[in-house]
Motif scaffolding. Structure first.
Motif, PDB file in Angstrom:
ATOM      1  N   SER A  50      32.615 -22.254 -54.595  1.00 53.70           N
ATOM      2  CA  SER A  50      32.130 -23.614 -54.865  1.00 53.70           C
ATOM      3  C   SER A  50      32.508 -24.046 -56.268  1.00 53.70           C
ATOM      4  O   SER A  50      32.912 -25.194 -56.482  1.00 53.70           O
ATOM      5  CB  SER A  50      30.613 -23.685 -54.695  1.00 53.70           C
ATOM      6  OG  SER A  50      30.254 -23.466 -53.354  1.00 53.70           O
ATOM      7  N   ASP A 169      33.095 -28.021 -48.675  1.00 57.39           N
ATOM      8  CA  ASP A 169      32.357 -26.835 -49.110  1.00 57.39           C
ATOM      9  C   ASP A 169      31.444 -26.357 -47.979  1.00 57.39           C
ATOM     10  O   ASP A 169      30.389 -26.941 -47.753  1.00 57.39           O
ATOM     11  CB  ASP A 169      31.537 -27.153 -50.363  1.00 57.39           C
ATOM     12  CG  ASP A 169      30.985 -25.890 -51.011  1.00 57.39           C
ATOM     13  OD1 ASP A 169      31.213 -24.782 -50.474  1.00 57.39           O
ATOM     14  OD2 ASP A 169      30.314 -26.006 -52.058  1.00 57.39           O
ATOM     15  N   GLU A 170      31.845 -25.330 -47.281  1.00 57.98           N
ATOM     16  CA  GLU A 170      31.087 -24.762 -46.154  1.00 57.98           C
ATOM     17  C   GLU A 170      30.588 -25.861 -45.218  1.00 57.98           C
ATOM     18  O   GLU A 170      29.381 -25.914 -44.925  1.00 57.98           O
ATOM     19  CB  GLU A 170      29.907 -23.923 -46.677  1.00 57.98           C
ATOM     20  CG  GLU A 170      30.318 -22.957 -47.782  1.00 57.98           C
ATOM     21  CD  GLU A 170      30.023 -21.502 -47.475  1.00 57.98           C
ATOM     22  OE1 GLU A 170      29.674 -21.182 -46.321  1.00 57.98           O
ATOM     23  OE2 GLU A 170      30.202 -20.669 -48.377  1.00 57.98           O
TER      24      GLU A 170
END
Ligand code: ADP
Ligand code: MG
Length: 367
Positions: A50, A169-170
């Motif tokens: 991240s 991000d995910e």
């Protein structure tokens, strides 16, 4: 738009000045992300994925190093001026706005010469919505949508400004298993259709392997390996990468190289050249173990799990570092499930040696 990361480093100061240590979240990351590709940034929780993404987005400032979009140095540029689209794990939609208003929002915020006529904003919003197949849900509120639909809205909102770079991000972590599969295929399709350079962060190796043109494997802020998913799987540079990729995971055993033979316990399992005598870690992919009546590696058979096309042979060996050794074999190969013992030959291209101290790969030749 290619994206270049040059000596990119992020150090967080310790929170507790006396006792705490600073955290090197990202350590000297160098990579040129090719134009129009989807890159999977992969590694366990806390490895710096991240932080890397936030530095590319401008949400976090690097401690040192540079970021280029094409030939432009964007290191000092604010997030708004980078031309990126960002999607997070929790969709972060505005709950009081409809889908349409959520998607329009980034366009309505454009100022000065970037400002668009109302009609064009609407057209763009519908185009983005069509791309993610939610154009029939435009008047709903986020609370009236499933998780997968909400995430599509978030993706449409990221796409509507036609970003130069898309950062995810995910994005699938909050979805259930089936939706996760479907949505990751969607993301791949959208990325191919738009040709937007995309960085996709995930801790899930299967997810990264299945949709990425290239993967970057990270550990404790340090890039371990970069390459096409299959190349990294077939040719891991160290034990960490070998263990991180693949389900079921790679079998890891202790062994010894002596006089051109690799020993597991007493069993000489492979003849090799080019490696000095030493203790090693051995990694054997589950598909690298072939049952054979006179096979060199002798294991204790625990169970045989037949799963349609493939079977999983579950066994143990004293040298194994995993609780069990797993071999994935074609179900046509018959194994005597009542036997105590199962013997294997090893496939050399699925059989890796690693230095016991550094855990770096040791290359060998088969003879
Ligand atoms: P990942 O996304 O791979 O799970 P992160 O990039 O979020 O990892 O975090 C990398 C490391 O940096 C972790 O050790 C994390 O605790 C630390 N970290 C992240 N953000 C901060 C912050 N704002 N302050 C201090 N430490 C941070
Ligand atoms: Mg993270």
């Amino acid at each position: 738009m290619k994206v270049v990361l040059e000596n990119l480093t992020k150090i967080f100061p310790s929170r507790d000045k006396k006792a705490g240590k600073e955290v090197v979240a990202v350590n000297d990351f160098n990579f040129e992300i090719p134009d129009g590709k989807l890159i999977g940034l992969l590694g366990p929780s806390g490895c710096g994925k991240s932080t890397t993404l936030y530095m590319i987005s401008g949400l976090q400032k690097p401690t040192s190093g540079k970021i280029f979009f094409g030939d432009d140095d964007v290191t000092e540029l604010s997030t708004e001026n980078r031309g990126i689209g960002l999607v997070f794990q929790n969709y972060a939609l505005y709950p009081h706005m409809t889908v349409k208003q959520n998607i329009l929002f980034p366009l309505q915020n454009l100022k000065g010469k970037d400002k668009l006529p109302k009609q064009e904003m609407l057209e763009r919003a519908y185009e983005a919505a069509r791309l993610v197949q939610i154009d029939d849900l435009m008047d709903r509120k986020p609370s009236e949508l499933s998780g997968g639909q909400q995430q599509r809205v978030a993706i449409a909102r990221a796409l509507v400004k036609m970003p130069r770079v898309l950062l995810l991000d995910e994005p699938l972590s909050n979805l259930d298993a089936r939706l996760r599969l479907q949505t990751r295929e969607e993301i791949r399709r959208i990325q191919k259709e738009t040709g937007i350079t995309t960085v996709f962060v995930t801790h899930d190796q299967e997810e990264a392997m299945s949709i990425s043109d290239m993967i970057v494997v990270m550990k404790l802020g340090v890039v371990q390996q970069i390459g096409a998913p299959q190349d990294v799987y077939d040719d891991p540079g160290n034990l960490f990468v070998a263990k991180f990729l693949g389900t079921p995971p790679i079998n890891v055993l202790e062994g010894t190289v002596q006089d051109g033979k690799v020993y597991i316990g007493e069993d000489a399992v492979l003849n090799i050249t080019g490696v000095e005598d030493q203790d090693v870690y051995i990694g054997i992919r589950p598909e690298g173990l072939e049952p054979a009546a006179d096979g060199a590696l002798v294991c204790h058979l625990n169970s045989l799990e037949v799963m349609g096309r493939d079977s999983s042979v579950v066994c143990t060996n004293e040298a194994s570092l995993n609780p069990v050794i797993r071999a994935i074999i074609n179900s046509d190969i018959k194994i005597d499930a009542a036997s105590d013992v199962v013997r294997f030959d090893v496939k050399p291209h699925k059989f890796f040696l690693f230095n016991k101290e550094t855990e770096e790969r040791i290359r060998y030749e088969v003879n």
